[in-house]
Design a protein around this motif. Sequence first.
Motif, PDB file in Angstrom:
ATOM      1  N   ASP A  10      15.262   2.222   2.355  1.00 59.02           N
ATOM      2  CA  ASP A  10      15.618   3.182   3.641  1.00 59.02           C
ATOM      3  C   ASP A  10      16.162   2.906   4.562  1.00 59.02           C
ATOM      4  O   ASP A  10      17.131   3.307   5.877  1.00 59.02           O
ATOM      5  CB  ASP A  10      14.569   4.473   3.815  1.00 59.02           C
ATOM      6  CG  ASP A  10      13.240   3.078   4.015  1.00 59.02           C
ATOM      7  OD1 ASP A  10      12.898   4.284   5.572  1.00 59.02           O
ATOM      8  OD2 ASP A  10      12.998   2.957   3.625  1.00 59.02           O
ATOM      9  N   SER A  21       8.959   3.525   0.144  1.00 56.27           N
ATOM     10  CA  SER A  21       7.866   4.552   0.700  1.00 56.27           C
ATOM     11  C   SER A  21       8.705   5.704   1.420  1.00 56.27           C
ATOM     12  O   SER A  21       7.289   6.335   1.147  1.00 56.27           O
ATOM     13  CB  SER A  21       7.172   3.313   0.624  1.00 56.27           C
ATOM     14  OG  SER A  21       6.872   2.912  -0.636  1.00 56.27           O
ATOM     15  N   ALA A  22       9.400   5.418   2.207  1.00 51.94           N
ATOM     16  CA  ALA A  22       9.478   6.613   3.086  1.00 51.94           C
ATOM     17  C   ALA A  22      10.119   7.516   2.577  1.00 51.94           C
ATOM     18  O   ALA A  22       9.784   8.337   3.029  1.00 51.94           O
ATOM     19  CB  ALA A  22       9.773   5.654   4.504  1.00 51.94           C
ATOM     20  N   THR A  61       0.953  -1.199   0.155  1.00 48.92           N
ATOM     21  CA  THR A  61       0.260   0.068   0.197  1.00 48.92           C
ATOM     22  C   THR A  61       0.570   0.994  -0.265  1.00 48.92           C
ATOM     23  O   THR A  61       0.624   1.845  -0.521  1.00 48.92           O
ATOM     24  CB  THR A  61      -0.813  -0.124   0.817  1.00 48.92           C
ATOM     25  OG1 THR A  61      -1.553  -0.901   1.256  1.00 48.92           O
ATOM     26  CG2 THR A  61      -2.004   1.162   1.030  1.00 48.92           C
ATOM     27  N   SER A  62       2.130   1.459   0.770  1.00 49.31           N
ATOM     28  CA  SER A  62       2.662   2.619   0.557  1.00 49.31           C
ATOM     29  C   SER A  62       3.351   2.233  -0.925  1.00 49.31           C
ATOM     30  O   SER A  62       3.498   3.623  -0.862  1.00 49.31           O
ATOM     31  CB  SER A  62       4.286   2.210   1.849  1.00 49.31           C
ATOM     32  OG  SER A  62       3.028   1.124   2.658  1.00 49.31           O
ATOM     33  N   LEU A 110       3.539   6.783   3.204  1.00 44.63           N
ATOM     34  CA  LEU A 110       3.960   5.483   4.631  1.00 44.63           C
ATOM     35  C   LEU A 110       2.831   4.853   4.516  1.00 44.63           C
ATOM     36  O   LEU A 110       2.289   6.615   5.637  1.00 44.63           O
ATOM     37  CB  LEU A 110       5.136   5.795   5.550  1.00 44.63           C
ATOM     38  CG  LEU A 110       5.747   5.658   5.257  1.00 44.63           C
ATOM     39  CD1 LEU A 110       7.193   5.119   6.213  1.00 44.63           C
ATOM     40  CD2 LEU A 110       6.501   4.236   4.322  1.00 44.63           C
TER      41      LEU A 110
HETATM   42  N1  LIG Z   1      10.610   2.610   6.021  1.00 47.17           N
HETATM   43  C1  LIG Z   1       9.991   2.391   5.839  1.00 47.17           C
HETATM   44  N2  LIG Z   1       8.780   1.683   6.330  1.00 47.17           N
HETATM   45  C2  LIG Z   1       7.572   1.108   4.988  1.00 47.17           C
HETATM   46  C3  LIG Z   1       7.986   1.015   3.052  1.00 47.17           C
HETATM   47  N3  LIG Z   1       6.938   0.409   2.797  1.00 47.17           N
HETATM   48  C4  LIG Z   1       5.993   0.006   4.337  1.00 47.17           C
HETATM   49  N4  LIG Z   1       6.325   0.455   5.448  1.00 47.17           N
HETATM   50  C5  LIG Z   1       5.869   0.334   6.622  1.00 47.17           C
HETATM   51  O1  LIG Z   1       5.813  -1.624   6.225  1.00 47.17           O
HETATM   52  C6  LIG Z   1       3.552  -1.559   7.417  1.00 47.17           C
HETATM   53  C7  LIG Z   1       3.482  -1.891   6.284  1.00 47.17           C
HETATM   54  O2  LIG Z   1       3.296  -1.299   4.927  1.00 47.17           O
HETATM   55  P1  LIG Z   1       1.868  -1.345   4.316  1.00 47.17           P
HETATM   56  O3  LIG Z   1       2.677  -0.280   2.933  1.00 47.17           O
HETATM   57  O4  LIG Z   1       0.522  -1.295   4.777  1.00 47.17           O
HETATM   58  O5  LIG Z   1       1.759  -2.440   4.041  1.00 47.17           O
HETATM   59  P2  LIG Z   1       1.135  -3.951   3.232  1.00 47.17           P
HETATM   60  O6  LIG Z   1       1.853  -4.379   2.032  1.00 47.17           O
HETATM   61  O7  LIG Z   1       0.139  -2.837   2.073  1.00 47.17           O
HETATM   62  O8  LIG Z   1       0.106  -4.915   3.838  1.00 47.17           O
HETATM   63  P3  LIG Z   1      -1.062  -5.223   3.977  1.00 47.17           P
HETATM   64  O9  LIG Z   1      -2.294  -4.372   3.329  1.00 47.17           O
HETATM   65  O10 LIG Z   1      -1.394  -5.630   5.324  1.00 47.17           O
HETATM   66  O11 LIG Z   1      -0.829  -6.847   3.514  1.00 47.17           O
HETATM   67  C8  LIG Z   1       3.625   0.623   7.494  1.00 47.17           C
HETATM   68  O12 LIG Z   1       3.737   0.722   9.171  1.00 47.17           O
HETATM   69  C9  LIG Z   1       4.483   1.140   6.870  1.00 47.17           C
HETATM   70  O13 LIG Z   1       4.950   2.489   7.227  1.00 47.17           O
HETATM   71  C10 LIG Z   1       8.960   1.542   3.095  1.00 47.17           C
HETATM   72  O14 LIG Z   1      10.088   1.550   2.057  1.00 47.17           O
HETATM   73  N5  LIG Z   1      10.350   2.055   4.477  1.00 47.17           N
END
Ligand SMILES: Nc1nc2c(ncn2[C@@H]2O[C@H](COP(=O)(O)OP(=O)(O)OP(=O)(O)O)[C@@H](O)[C@H]2O)c(=O)[nH]1
Length: 1077
Positions: free
Chosen positions: A474, A546-547, A359-360, A372
């Motif tokens: 990151d 994504s951060a 999602t991020s 994020l």
């Molecule tokens: N520092 C950092 N945090 C990240 C990054 N990508 C995702 N996060 C963190 O990781 C966590 C999960 O990210 P999501 O993007 O919600 O993950 P998702 O794959 O969509 O998860 P689901 O939809 O539940 O399957 C969140 O708290 C984000 O803020 C990144 O590139 N860097």
Amino acid sequence: MSAKRRTRSTKEHVVTSYRPMTHLQFEGARHLHPERLPTKQKEKTASLRIFDVTKNTVDKVQPYAGTIRRLMLSGLKITSVPDSLTCRMLLLERLDLSENMLGDGSLPDSLQALVNLRELNLSGNKFSKVPAKLNKLKNLMRLDVSHNNIESLRGAEKLRRMQVLVVNNNRFTVLFKDLAQMRKLEILDCSCNNIREIGVEIRNLQALKDVNVSDNRITVLPVDIFKLPLLESLKASHNQISKVPNFTIPPQNRHWLSELDLSENVINKFPGLLLTMTKKLYLRANKIKALNWNSMKNVDWQTDQELVVDDNPLKTPPRDVCDCGLKSMLHYLKEVQADVSVYQGIKMFVIGSPESGKTSFVNSLVDNQARLSTELYEKSSGIETYDVEFECTPMSEEDTHLRVLQLSIWDFCGNPFYLSPHYLFLEQPAIVVLTFNMKTYTSESFDKMVGCWFDWMLAKSNKQVVLLVGTNKDKLKLHEAKAVCSEVKTRLSDYLKKQREIIEKKLAAIEKLKNISPTLQDQFKTYTTLLQSKFTVQSEVIMISSAEFIGFDIIRASIEKLANDKKLFPDVLRLIPTFWLDVENYIEEKGSQEIVPVMEWDDYEKEIVGKFGMKHLLKMITQYLHETGKILWFQKYPSLEKYVFLRPSWLFDINKCLFRHDLKEKLNVDVEDAFKSIGINQVKFESLKNEFLSQGIIDKEFLRCLFSQLVPIEETSNFQFILKLLMEGFECGYPVTKVSRTEYDLNVEPDDKGNVKATKFLLPWFRILEEAESVQELWQPLEERRRLVALCKFPKYMPPGMFETLSVRCHRSGHNLRFLSHWNRGIHARHKTLKVQIKISYTQMLDSEGATLRFEMRDEADKDVEETPASAMWGILLPVLIDFEDILQGFSGTLVERLMECPHCRSASFIGEWLTPKETQNMATRPCEACGEQVDTAFLVQPREKKRDDVLFQLAKTRRRRAAITTDPQLPHAARQLANARRVATFVLPPPPSALPPIIEVRLEDNPNLIEKEPDVSEPVVETQVKVKEESPEAENDMAADISQFLGSRFAHMRRDKLNRVEELHLKMLISEDESN
Ligand SMILES: Nc1nc2c(ncn2[C@@H]2O[C@H](COP(=O)(O)OP(=O)(O)OP(=O)(O)O)[C@@H](O)[C@H]2O)c(=O)[nH]1
Ligand SMILES: [Mg+2]
């Protein structure tokens, strides 16, 4: 909104007054204003304003205390409220303590006793917490604690009657969690705080009319806020909002906001959608570069809507156009639109393990900046879609034509729960992005983070185009990230090699055999297709954050490159005729208006053709709309092909009501009044909920509650339609009846008119029960009886959801099975007329991810009278097997072996020949390879009768299959019917020419010359080259020419991809047959 400090510090006296006072604080809340209290009540109200709080004054007030309803003590610099003042004011309704010097602990205990208090004003004091006593004031409806130092609403969170809450200018970082119970809240002002998000709890606040969240640190506006049915005004300026959700609200829930202020944020994409629901939309000082016609074309030109887009870096429309107001912007955009070309877009699926950053990633890509997802409300469920447009780089320097790639991004939730329901949507053409978290990646986790997703994808089809994306860059140093990526790359290529090896072994085993039956040929063909892995994985892992918004330029470039690859996506980026776009616009508009945006094909055809004509193009246009994510049309699924879903997000929302991983938590809700009207109170709701969660059996009325967000509870016919769609179209379940408190009859017999009236449905996906003992009690005694056992072995991976779908199909009336038991991995049934039991169950292999699905029939007829003949058993088993084959058709990448069990030694020693059983059918017996026993072939293949054809024919007919691909007139009748039923082409060659030479070599080669001869054949065409060994060179030539001619007529115009190793094999067979002659 600070109240005027009243500094008139006279020591005079006490003033009592019966005049109602103006009330600055609640200006917005006109409907709640004391002035608007019913007159009678107003007259009785006694107000008391005190300008002095010396002991003397308080004493003087005492005699009145029992009758006072309003007490105004604002601006008196008081530091504490004496207990004696409020202790007797039991009728007090309004208390104003604003603009004083009150702090924590300065309110008297007697305050709790003021049960009639409706309104309390504590603004402009020094509280750092909400006074704990407030929760006791059960009747409090209006609370103002603005201009204090409060960080949390704890202490007032239980005030269920709250209607107006003013908490601006404090230090809140979190607020909405504590509002969850205030379901009557109408006005909320929480501006000028440090609030970071509008939590999911906003959904509970259905009475909200006026919300002010400006001057906070909010980054995202959740969809839920726009779904509030009574919302009139939303002020959210001066935040960090970058994104307005791309949502759809069912038309019946749509209403107009009088004002929406999103000024001074960082929105970069024009949220045109909001114009369809807002009278005044303020978007001043954002980062919007362009307004687009598509999102504005539905705006009503006649209304006096207002749009303010000053101080944005706008390129289109030009500033002077914008300055002239909304109408001039609309005119401009409409004109510009007329000469813009539109190119076919593509879908992009984002998959990967939970919390791998999908999602991020999607949000960052859509917003073109670091984004994020925050845990509270962006935890995904189901599928979310987003539309993005990328400007493609010009092909050459002269190329001035701007091509825009429209990307429909589908963010799949990573929870394993969705593996099965999401298969439906995983289709080509699309780019699949597979994300994994590089920070948490370890060698041991490869299978879980990457490997299993390839298993999942490739099982569906091996034609996938994949981009591997490592997230969280990151959090790692560059060399660490690189090491992870290179390890993933190596592991992936090992994984793919292993996959190939498994298939190659199977192929080698078949090739070694002397006799190659049609079944084996078929298997050979499937394996070969699997080997020709068409899927494409980008060679390097793309590292992103994504951060910090790193790596997104590479992502964009990769997407563009893939989209431009004509071999992978021949239709993507082709120019779309304007006529198609007219149809598209029409459908889009229709989809956004309908409450249930689903049409049956015939109606759809009638409507579109009636309006636009061009019937012959309709399927092509519909397919285009489906491939670009504008609509959904599952034309490959016989049970769904007749429906066209005009708004995909609607189907996702329907799915989300029921198929969600966090259903248990979601169901912890208070039932609404609407449910009570259909007889569902809280107690009943809980019991239906438990029935569903423990048994997987859902009550119709309960389902209605789940869907009530999308289909108003009173709309019975819409609900019935959705129910039919789910049960018949999507094959989610079948009707059952409750017999006693704990027992269910899994079969509902139709009434005299053939209608099935059911109130409950069993959904196998939610059936978590283990096999019951009662199954064994009926099954075990038949251990030694006549049996027929077919097996489907999945050496690598059994796609999730297969068994569940099969179980629903087996329940259909055509199979004549009476279900006795249904558990998580199996069903047990009896035939309705024959004395036969059937058990279908699957077991996971212990040592691998593979599984075995077992179809077993046991004779139950009285042994002394007459045993059930094998042919009769086949009559039951074959339709079930064919149904399963039909499901398998949708999983062309799945490796499956069909086997039959030896009735003697019970090992799976025979090939399952239910699809092409010519060979064994001719024999009376066949030896078992395991025990050597001669086995009656009646137990191995279905009897060779016209009957089998009939079974297939009936099945094919009832399911309204499409015509066979092959039209070879030489194909025997039965084979053709079989091909029809299975929708595959079968090649049957005529007998070989009489005199074949002893040794020949046949080479099949791509011949580029042939392409020139046939310009419309884009694939390389095959030519056969034949070499023959004869006595003389002349004889060799003659013979070679003969054979070439024969083979040539078969293969010359065949495309390379159609001609595979099966044909080669076939030739070999022909030759070896001839040798043996
Ligand atoms: N520092 C950092 N945090 C990240 C990054 N990508 C995702 N996060 C963190 O990781 C966590 C999960 O990210 P999501 O993007 O919600 O993950 P998702 O794959 O969509 O998860 P689901 O939809 O539940 O399957 C969140 O708290 C984000 O803020 C990144 O590139 N860097
Ligand atoms: Mg997500």
